[in-house]
Design an enzyme around this catalytic site. Structure first.
Site, PDB file in Angstrom:
ATOM      1  CG  ASP A 114      -7.266   3.714   2.649  1.00  0.00           C
ATOM      2  OD1 ASP A 114      -8.194   3.425   1.849  1.00  0.00           O
ATOM      3  OD2 ASP A 114      -7.180   4.832   3.194  1.00  0.00           O
ATOM      4  CE  LYS A 161      -1.736   1.976   3.572  1.00  0.00           C
ATOM      5  NZ  LYS A 161      -2.442   2.322   4.831  1.00  0.00           N
TER       6      LYS A 161
END
Length: 222
Positions: free
Chosen positions: A138, A120
């Site tokens: 997220d 991420k």
């Protein structure tokens, strides 16, 4: 979600916010890496408060090494898990100095080798610092994609891969920021604000959340 609906979905988000940006404050690719690493299990607001003074003093890996782990902790002690995060930031700074000449690599694999940097974070850096068409999923984006039907998946990676496949070219660069801001301010975790959502009619979420005034009206009628 049908292809035509996906295009309309992004078109409306783009109209509302033509040039979305990260809410994390940073000065260069290095401070962005640090900010994103610090933001895990923390709010952008909290990270920004902690890093304003830090980044005014430290904006390169070598300066971070010169500050040291204990010095860094004094700046970020208001952020959750700051002890572990301080160790990771010092370690990634050392790796950047030793292996990359003090520069942040424009490469996913190299970024993911940095301590405290996962997929991420790498996606955020590639997108925000280098303009790559990546999708950093997220909790907000995971929720929005599953609720709306834009890109359903049981794991973060599954959602990312579906987003990559479903998002058309004109919207790929900014998709990450549109979705995270939508999840943060409209499609909220506890109570999505469907009554003011620009894509409400395209969204698979049921039942839609009524406006507060409508709820009050129903209670009075009862």
């Amino acid at each position: 979600m049908k292809k035509a609906d996906v295009v309309e979905f992004y078109h409306r988000l783009a109209e509302a916010n033509p040039h979305p940006e990260t809410e994390l404050e940073y000065r260069n690719p290095y401070t962005l890496v640090v900010a994103v690493a610090l933001s895990a299990q923390a709010t952008d607001i909290g990270v920004n408060k902690a890093t304003r003074a830090l980044f005014a003093e430290v904006d390169t890996p070598q300066k971070m090494l010169d500050l040291g782990e204990e010095g860094l902790k004094q700046h970020i002690k208001t952020i959750g898990l700051f002890n572990t995060k301080a160790k990771n930031v010092i370690a990634l700074s050392r790796m950047l100095v030793d292996d990359h000449g003090g520069e942040v690599p424009e490469d996913r694999a190299a970024l993911e080798r940095l301590p405290g940097v996962g997929r991420k974070t790498a996606n955020v850096v590639l997108n925000t610092a280098f303009g790559h068409e990546t999708f950093a999923v997220d909790t907000h984006i995971f929720r929005v994609c599953n609720r709306t039907g834009l890109a359903k998946g049981k794991t973060v990676l599954a959602v990312e891969l579906k987003l990559d496949k479903a998002t058309p070219a004109p919207f790929r660069l900014h998709a990450h920021h549109w979705l995270i801001l939508h999840g943060r301010y409209i499609c909220k975790a506890r109570r999505p604000e469907c009554w003011r959502c620009p894509v409400e009619d395209l969204c698979a979420y049921r039942p839609k959340t009524p406006a507060p005034a409508a709820k009050i009206g129903k209670a009075a009628a009862a």
